[in-house]
Design a protein around this motif. Structure first.
Motif, PDB file in Angstrom:
ATOM      1  N   ASN A  24       0.810  -1.211   0.000  1.00 42.14           N
ATOM      2  CA  ASN A  24       0.000   0.000   0.000  1.00 42.14           C
ATOM      3  C   ASN A  24       0.848   1.268   0.000  1.00 42.14           C
ATOM      4  OD1 ASN A  24      -2.489   1.721   0.664  1.00 42.14           O
ATOM      5  ND2 ASN A  24      -1.183   2.078   2.440  1.00 42.14           N
ATOM      6  N   ALA A  25       2.091   1.197   0.449  1.00 45.16           N
ATOM      7  CA  ALA A  25       2.929   2.395   0.535  1.00 45.16           C
ATOM      8  C   ALA A  25       3.049   3.059  -0.831  1.00 45.16           C
ATOM      9  CB  ALA A  25       4.315   2.028   1.063  1.00 45.16           C
ATOM     10  N   GLY A  26       2.970   4.370  -0.837  1.00 44.15           N
ATOM     11  CA  GLY A  26       3.062   5.089  -2.109  1.00 44.15           C
ATOM     12  C   GLY A  26       2.596   6.514  -1.946  1.00 44.15           C
ATOM     13  N   GLY A  27       1.986   7.035  -2.987  1.00 39.91           N
ATOM     14  CA  GLY A  27       1.473   8.392  -2.930  1.00 39.91           C
ATOM     15  C   GLY A  27       2.305   9.360  -3.752  1.00 39.91           C
TER      16      GLY A  27
ATOM     17  N   VAL B 152       9.108   4.741  -4.353  1.00 36.29           N
ATOM     18  CA  VAL B 152       8.153   4.326  -3.325  1.00 36.29           C
ATOM     19  C   VAL B 152       7.034   3.462  -3.910  1.00 36.29           C
ATOM     20  CG1 VAL B 152       6.443   5.135  -1.664  1.00 36.29           C
ATOM     21  CG2 VAL B 152       8.638   6.287  -1.834  1.00 36.29           C
ATOM     22  N   ASN B 153       6.465   3.889  -5.018  1.00 33.37           N
ATOM     23  CA  ASN B 153       5.278   3.220  -5.552  1.00 33.37           C
ATOM     24  C   ASN B 153       5.586   1.936  -6.311  1.00 33.37           C
ATOM     25  OD1 ASN B 153       2.712   5.134  -5.223  1.00 33.37           O
ATOM     26  ND2 ASN B 153       4.485   6.436  -5.594  1.00 33.37           N
ATOM     27  N   VAL B 154       6.724   1.864  -6.975  1.00 36.07           N
ATOM     28  CA  VAL B 154       7.060   0.693  -7.796  1.00 36.07           C
ATOM     29  C   VAL B 154       8.178  -0.134  -7.158  1.00 36.07           C
ATOM     30  CG1 VAL B 154       7.667  -0.157 -10.084  1.00 36.07           C
ATOM     31  CG2 VAL B 154       6.370   1.973  -9.859  1.00 36.07           C
ATOM     32  N   ASP B 155       9.309   0.512  -6.872  1.00 34.63           N
ATOM     33  CA  ASP B 155      10.424  -0.227  -6.282  1.00 34.63           C
ATOM     34  C   ASP B 155      10.017  -0.857  -4.951  1.00 34.63           C
ATOM     35  OD1 ASP B 155      11.698   0.904  -8.427  1.00 34.63           O
ATOM     36  OD2 ASP B 155      13.200   2.003  -7.272  1.00 34.63           O
TER      37      ASP B 155
END
Length: 255
Positions: free
Chosen positions: A91-94, A117-120
């Protein structure tokens, strides 16, 4: 439909607020041993307090999903403590505080930070839990993308729309790679939900007329909640979704 995750171990990233907090609390309430992580210690403390309040404590850990070694350590800790890894929720991202700007104003750092953050982060965690899930011949990986990954971002942030589309591609690729081991990989694409300070600022920036236009563009004529997203995640994690993989579920009230 009553879901029971008793005896299962669940890792949730981005658990200090919003979707991640709701997902963590839902799995804990339904019997799972939950390891909730984030880079925001204060938010994690509040997530832990809310879990205690509902009588289902969980484990919180400060982890940066872009730090591959830290990700590996958490996966190892969870498996060693419980003997298994059943569910991963990436869920981490943004948008990391960024706002929409013209293409030519975007720096390399701005572009890359959102991808990290969103992909790696999703890749690092999937890589970390895969060995345990393969040994078990069973696992569930659920990635949280966005309607921006399927269409156009409301924020106008080029990197965010691109990163969420890339995460959807990763979902489909891993579904085919891991399927023979009994591991499903699916994706939940939320619509606009007032779930954290960033989305609250976005909502306020629209003004009353813009808010009304947004809501009127939704088939159900209302905004959703973090619990709506948690419910979709739990469905993908359940036995009922055992023959579903590589899919993207839009949870957006209807477009």
């Amino acid at each position: 439909m009553k879901l029971d995750f008793s005896g299962q171990t669940v890792i949730v990233t981005g658990a200090a607020q919003g979707f991640g907090r709701a997902i963590s609390l839902a799995f804990a309430r339904d019997g799972a041993a939950v390891y909730a992580c984030d880079v925001q210690p204060e938010g994690l403390t509040e997530t832990a307090r809310l879990a205690e309040e509902q009588g289902t404590p969980l484990h919180v850990r400060p982890v940066d999903v872009t730090d591959r070694a830290a990700v590996q350590r958490l996966a190892q800790e969870a498996e060693q403590a419980t003997g298994r890894l059943d569910v991963l929720v990436n869920n981490a991202g943004g948008v990391l505080g960024q706002v929409g700007r013209p293409l030519e104003e975007i720096s390399e750092g701005d572009w890359q930070s959102i991808f990290r953050v969103n992909v790696d982060g999703a890749f690092h965690f999937a890589q970390a839990v895969a060995p345990a899930m393969k040994r078990q011949r069973r696992g569930r990986i659920i990635n949280i993308s966005s309607g921006a990954g399927l269409g156009v971002s409301l924020t106008g942030i080029q990197a965010y729309a691109s990163a969420k589309a890339a995460q959807i591609g990763l979902t489909r690729q891993l579904a085919h790679e891991l399927g023979e081991f009994g591991i499903t990989v699916n994706n939940v694409a939320p619509g606009f939900v007032r779930s954290n300070p960033t989305t609250e600022r976005q909502w306020q920036s629209y003004g009353e007329e813009g808010q009304q236009r947004l809501v009127q563009g939704i088939a159900l004529k209302r905004l959703g909640s973090p619990q709506d997203i948690a419910s979709a995640v739990q469905f993908f994690a359940s036995e009922q979704a055992g023959w579903i993989t590589g899919q993207v579920l839009s949870v957006d009230g209807g477009k």
